[in-house]
Motif scaffolding. Structure first.
Motif: not given
Length: 387
Positions: A42-48, A87-97
């Protein structure tokens, strides 16, 4: 409403689609097989995702986000939605608006670190006895020290998505009773390492493997006055504003998964032969494809129309409810028919169809059940007539 995509929108779709295919699809088999999204992965995907400019894309430019309009954001969510949810929700976070409602000090402590990939948020509203009925929640925050003082929080929340990865919780709790005897709610920002906060493993879920839920207990947790997000007693309104955009997000990700299932079904129908010809030539299969494509197109148009109205400031709760209702129920149909077209292989985990079919079930429940969406729509039709 212009149905043509701008060059910028096409570029965002292409970049997001390429990222999903390159960085997320290769890990789907592992997450589905183990039921776990490894923290290091997850951390690796977030960095990418950060490097690709896809992180916190739902946030406005003034706080460091991409500043996407709602239509473009829906197109972006649709592409992400094609992949395994964890993968997409935790790897590419979108903080709550909902964090945009914070003071500058709260933004410094919580929002900006989320946008920069330094912190992760989670939202806690649902309780064992309060799901669709938010005013039925029992978690309470009691003011200490009079006006301007801090708060003591007692209660329990469950079904809290990815809380085990989060640094803090956006908590909705009861802080009073109004003149009509209804609970008044307020929203708080609570660090998950605060004394009295206990995090427990949640329930095993047939949908969205690797995407966890947790139970959070608040045992006499003290937070200062600066933990209050927005106005006291306005938590219901704040949550309602947040739910609008997340229901569009649910609709958009359903579109992505349905499109993936349809594409696989078309390919299979064109290449799989029985009785000397491709099975797509048989009406029993060809008509299924036609119905799947029609339902998908209808749901997509409803979702994009609601997003467009959101950008114009004219979207109603009913517009968003109809989009979520149509998209989630469409996905259930498309996923089921995709498996029928593939026959026995559709249920095998060599293909993503059985996963899409399983995952589709939760979409008609969370962020407001289909029944709640129908209630919102019917209420909007009857209220002008006083009914």
């Amino acid at each position: 409403m212009d149905f043509g995509l701008t060059d910028e929108q096409r570029s965002i779709v292409e970049v997001t689609r390429a990222f999903v295919e390159r960085e997320l699809y290769p890990h789907e088999e592992e997450v589905e097989r183990t039921g776990v999204l490894r923290p290091e992965l997850a951390a690796q995907i977030r960095q990418k995702a950060l490097a690709a400019g896809l992180y916190a894309a739902n946030m406005p430019e003034e706080v460091g986000g991409a500043g996407l309009d709602t239509v473009t954001w829906v197109l972006y969510e649709k592409e992400l939605g094609k992949a395994n949810y964890a993968l997409h929700y935790c790897g590419v976070p979108r903080p709550s608006n909902i964090l945009l409602a914070g003071t500058e000090a709260q933004r410094e402590k919580y929002l900006y670190p989320c946008v920069n990939g330094e912190k992760i948020d989670c939202l806690a509203m649902t309780e064992p006895g309060a799901g669709s009925d938010m005013r039925g929640m029992r978690t309470k925050a009691t003011r200490e020290g009079g006006e301007g003082g801090g708060w003591r929080i007692k209660g329990s929340k469950h079904f809290i998505s990815h809380a085990d990865e989060a640094d803090f919780v956006i908590l909705v709790a009861v802080t009073g009773i109004d003149d009509a005897g209804r609970s008044q709610m307020s929203t708080f920002l609570v660090d998950l390492d605060a004394p009295g906060v206990a995090l427990h493993d949640g329930y095993r879920n047939v949908s969205h493997r690797g995407y966890t839920n947790s139970i959070i207990d608040f045992d006499d947790v003290y937070v200062g006055p600066d933990a209050l997000l927005g106005e006291e007693g306005k938590g219901f309104e704040l949550a309602g504003e947040w739910l609008g955009s997340t229901r569009l997000q649910v609709a958009a990700t359903c579109l992505g998964r349905a499109e993936r299932a349809l594409d696989l079904s078309i390919q299979h129908a064109a290449t799989r032969e029985q009785f000397g010809q491709p099975i797509g030539r048989f009406q029993g299969v060809g008509f299924k494809l036609a119905d799947m494509a029609t339902e998908l197109r209808a749901a997509e148009l409803m979702t994009l129309h609601a997003a467009w109205k959101y950008d114009q400031g004219t979207a109603t709760d009913a517009d968003i409810a109809m989009a979520k209702l149509k998209a989630t129920e469409m996905l259930a149909l498309v996923a089921d028919e995709a498996i029928q077209i593939h026959g026995g292989m559709g249920l095998m985990d060599e293909l993503p169809l059985e996963r899409i079919w399983r995952d589709a079930r939760i979409e008609r429940i969370w962020d407001g059940t289909s029944e709640i969406q129908r209630h919102i729509v019917s209420r909007s039709l009857l209220r002008p007539l006083g009914a």
